[in-house]
Write an enzyme that holds these catalytic residues in place. Structure first.
Site, PDB file in Angstrom:
ATOM      1  N   LYS A   1      -5.868   3.066  14.473  1.00 59.61           N
ATOM      2  CA  LYS A   1      -4.464   3.226  14.070  1.00 59.61           C
ATOM      3  C   LYS A   1      -4.367   3.381  12.557  1.00 59.61           C
ATOM      4  O   LYS A   1      -5.254   2.946  11.832  1.00 59.61           O
ATOM      5  CB  LYS A   1      -3.646   2.005  14.505  1.00 59.61           C
ATOM      6  CG  LYS A   1      -3.490   1.915  16.005  1.00 59.61           C
ATOM      7  CD  LYS A   1      -2.454   0.859  16.346  1.00 59.61           C
ATOM      8  CE  LYS A   1      -2.360   0.698  17.849  1.00 59.61           C
ATOM      9  NZ  LYS A   1      -2.024  -0.656  18.232  1.00 59.61           N
TER      10      LYS A   1
ATOM     11  N   ASN B   1      -4.247  -8.960   4.411  1.00 54.77           N
ATOM     12  CA  ASN B   1      -4.731  -8.297   5.630  1.00 54.77           C
ATOM     13  C   ASN B   1      -5.580  -9.258   6.464  1.00 54.77           C
ATOM     14  O   ASN B   1      -5.470  -9.302   7.696  1.00 54.77           O
ATOM     15  CB  ASN B   1      -5.596  -7.073   5.285  1.00 54.77           C
ATOM     16  CG  ASN B   1      -4.810  -5.962   4.610  1.00 54.77           C
ATOM     17  OD1 ASN B   1      -3.583  -5.962   4.638  1.00 54.77           O
ATOM     18  ND2 ASN B   1      -5.511  -5.026   3.996  1.00 54.77           N
TER      19      ASN B   1
ATOM     20  N   ASP C   1       0.846  -1.201   0.000  1.00 57.51           N
ATOM     21  CA  ASP C   1       0.000   0.000   0.000  1.00 57.51           C
ATOM     22  C   ASP C   1       0.882   1.252   0.000  1.00 57.51           C
ATOM     23  O   ASP C   1       1.775   1.396   0.847  1.00 57.51           O
ATOM     24  CB  ASP C   1      -0.895   0.024   1.245  1.00 57.51           C
ATOM     25  CG  ASP C   1      -1.979  -1.055   1.216  1.00 57.51           C
ATOM     26  OD1 ASP C   1      -2.142  -1.701   0.151  1.00 57.51           O
ATOM     27  OD2 ASP C   1      -2.662  -1.227   2.232  1.00 57.51           O
TER      28      ASP C   1
ATOM     29  N   THR D   1     -21.599  -6.208   6.788  1.00 56.56           N
ATOM     30  CA  THR D   1     -20.888  -5.276   7.666  1.00 56.56           C
ATOM     31  C   THR D   1     -21.441  -3.869   7.416  1.00 56.56           C
ATOM     32  O   THR D   1     -21.702  -3.478   6.272  1.00 56.56           O
ATOM     33  CB  THR D   1     -19.366  -5.331   7.433  1.00 56.56           C
ATOM     34  OG1 THR D   1     -19.087  -5.087   6.053  1.00 56.56           O
ATOM     35  CG2 THR D   1     -18.801  -6.695   7.815  1.00 56.56           C
TER      36      THR D   1
ATOM     37  N   ALA E   1      -8.634  -1.363   6.048  1.00 55.76           N
ATOM     38  CA  ALA E   1      -8.613  -2.725   6.622  1.00 55.76           C
ATOM     39  C   ALA E   1      -9.661  -2.950   7.708  1.00 55.76           C
ATOM     40  O   ALA E   1      -9.612  -3.963   8.415  1.00 55.76           O
ATOM     41  CB  ALA E   1      -7.228  -3.124   7.135  1.00 55.76           C
ATOM     42  N   ALA E   2     -10.627  -2.020   7.826  1.00 57.25           N
ATOM     43  CA  ALA E   2     -11.709  -2.228   8.814  1.00 57.25           C
ATOM     44  C   ALA E   2     -12.451  -3.530   8.492  1.00 57.25           C
ATOM     45  O   ALA E   2     -12.658  -4.382   9.361  1.00 57.25           O
ATOM     46  CB  ALA E   2     -12.665  -1.047   8.798  1.00 57.25           C
ATOM     47  N   GLY E   3     -12.836  -3.687   7.223  1.00 55.09           N
ATOM     48  CA  GLY E   3     -13.569  -4.895   6.809  1.00 55.09           C
ATOM     49  C   GLY E   3     -12.691  -6.137   6.895  1.00 55.09           C
ATOM     50  O   GLY E   3     -13.128  -7.200   7.332  1.00 55.09           O
ATOM     51  N   ASP E   4     -11.420  -5.990   6.506  1.00 52.07           N
ATOM     52  CA  ASP E   4     -10.501  -7.144   6.544  1.00 52.07           C
ATOM     53  C   ASP E   4     -10.299  -7.629   7.975  1.00 52.07           C
ATOM     54  O   ASP E   4     -10.267  -8.835   8.237  1.00 52.07           O
ATOM     55  CB  ASP E   4      -9.133  -6.758   5.953  1.00 52.07           C
ATOM     56  CG  ASP E   4      -9.240  -6.357   4.491  1.00 52.07           C
ATOM     57  OD1 ASP E   4     -10.158  -6.844   3.813  1.00 52.07           O
ATOM     58  OD2 ASP E   4      -8.404  -5.557   4.042  1.00 52.07           O
TER      59      ASP E   4
ATOM     60  N   ASP F   1      -8.191   6.008  10.657  1.00 53.13           N
ATOM     61  CA  ASP F   1      -7.963   5.461   9.316  1.00 53.13           C
ATOM     62  C   ASP F   1      -8.769   4.157   9.196  1.00 53.13           C
ATOM     63  O   ASP F   1      -8.487   3.193   9.906  1.00 53.13           O
ATOM     64  CB  ASP F   1      -6.460   5.197   9.117  1.00 53.13           C
ATOM     65  CG  ASP F   1      -6.129   4.628   7.741  1.00 53.13           C
ATOM     66  OD1 ASP F   1      -7.064   4.356   6.967  1.00 53.13           O
ATOM     67  OD2 ASP F   1      -4.925   4.444   7.463  1.00 53.13           O
TER      68      ASP F   1
HETATM   69  O1  RIB Z   1      -9.064  -3.505   2.347  1.00 50.92           O
HETATM   70  C1  RIB Z   1      -7.936  -2.689   2.341  1.00 50.92           C
HETATM   71  C2  RIB Z   1      -6.980  -3.142   1.287  1.00 50.92           C
HETATM   72  O2  RIB Z   1      -7.565  -2.958   0.026  1.00 50.92           O
HETATM   73  C3  RIB Z   1      -5.675  -2.370   1.231  1.00 50.92           C
HETATM   74  O3  RIB Z   1      -4.690  -2.898   2.080  1.00 50.92           O
HETATM   75  C4  RIB Z   1      -5.326  -2.410  -0.254  1.00 50.92           C
HETATM   76  O4  RIB Z   1      -4.169  -3.116  -0.531  1.00 50.92           O
HETATM   77  C5  RIB Z   1      -6.538  -2.996  -0.949  1.00 50.92           C
HETATM   78  O5  RIB Z   1      -6.362  -4.318  -1.266  1.00 50.92           O
END
Ligand code: RIB
Length: 302
Positions: free
Chosen positions: A283, A43, A13, A218, A247-250, A244
């Site tokens: 974070k 992630n 990223d 979600t 990656a909330a969903g991940d 920020d």
């Molecule tokens: O979900 C967030 C991610 O989406 C980021 O890390 C970016 O690489 C994209 O894949």
């Protein structure tokens, strides 16, 4: 503890912060570029590993510095990375991310090696060894189908995070056990305009009618909602100061499948996933923001 296999993307990223996301045609000045390991697949894998899950990953990076960093980072989190190949010809995937002053992001992914993943990369042994297979849409659709076909045949649970959203056909629907879209993805999957909870209910039920066993939508800061043929569960969001949302969903999916792999019931797993996701958004960055089980315990006084 049950085992998890993630088949998905790894991206470096390239992140910049700005006051306000530019409009179409507008030029704005951003901050420095910060490089942070990301990619939806990596992630989710990292989130699970950081919590203590037994998780492996299948994916592709390039033979470049970013590829090495992404693999090493997953290893440091405790994930098994033997299933990640280095592509001879194509560079590691990249994501350009703008984060505005509210912590909201806009992302452009350059798939690179993620789109070079081929059926031969799917190790039947790795699928056989796991209990859950987790995939997203940052690798070719045909590869997601292939791994889900194998895992279905072997009696494993298939979890799909349909992100970035695209329409899916009946075969894909028939292969998925747990589908975890956000509201935008739900709208694209069902072609139902989502404008409030009634529409979300209708969309999720349409997916159940098509044959998905369990749907979890979600809802950002409003939490998440679970649907199956015989129950519906709403779990509220946790109030935190988001800096920020990358990656909330991940991290939610990571927390959810980690919890299920430990034998938690669905409501408890959704609650835990909500805490993981809430701490993640406090974070900056994707994998740089993922919490450990101890951090969750301390922050939420568990
Ligand atoms: O979900 C967030 C991610 O989406 C980021 O890390 C970016 O690489 C994209 O894949």
């Amino acid at each position: 503890m049950k085992k998890i296999l993630v088949v998905g993307s790894l991206n470096m990223d390239l992140v910049t912060e700005l006051n306000r996301t530019p409009k179409v045609g507008e030029t704005t000045i951003g901050g420095n570029i910060v490089k942070i390991p990301g990619g939806k697949g990596a992630n989710q894998c990292a989130a699970m590993a950081r919590l203590g899950a037994d998780v492996s990953m299948i994916g592709r990076v390039g033979k470049d510095e970013y590829g090495d960093i992404l693999i090493d980072t997953l290893k440091e989190f405790g994930a098994k990375t033997d299933g990640i190949k280095k592509d001879e010809k194509v560079d590691t995937g990249l994501a350009f991310i703008m984060v505005n002053a509210d912590g909201d992001n806009s992302i452009v992914v350059i798939p690179g090696a993620n789109f070079s993943l081929v059926k031969e990369d799917i190790s039947r042994d790795m699928v056989e060894e796991c209990d859950f297979v987790v995939a997203q849409f940052e690798t070719p659709l045909e590869i997601v189908k292939e791994v889900f076909r194998i895992s279905k045949e072997l009696g494993k649970k298939n979890v799909l995070n349909p992100a970035p959203a695209k329409e899916i056909d009946d075969e894909m629907i028939s292969l998925v056990d747990i589908l975890v879209p956000n509201e935008t993805e739900l709208e694209i999957l069902t072609a139902i305009k989502i404008n409030g909870m009634d529409d979300i209910d209708r969309g999720a039920k349409a997916l159940l009618d098509k044959g998905v066993e369990e749907v979890i939508v979600t809802l950002g800061k409003d939490g998440s909602k679970y649907y199956s043929k015989d129950k519906t569960i709403k779990v509220d969001g946790k109030v935190v100061k988001a800096v920020d949302t990358t990656a909330a969903g991940d991290s939610y999916i990571g927390g959810l499948i980690y919890s299920l792999s430990k034998g938690m019931e669905i409501e408890e797993a959704m609650n835990y996933a909500t805490m993981v996701s809430a701490l993640t958004v406090t974070k900056k960055g994707a994998q740089s923001s993922l919490p450990s089980a101890k951090e969750i315990k301390d922050y939420f006084n568990l």
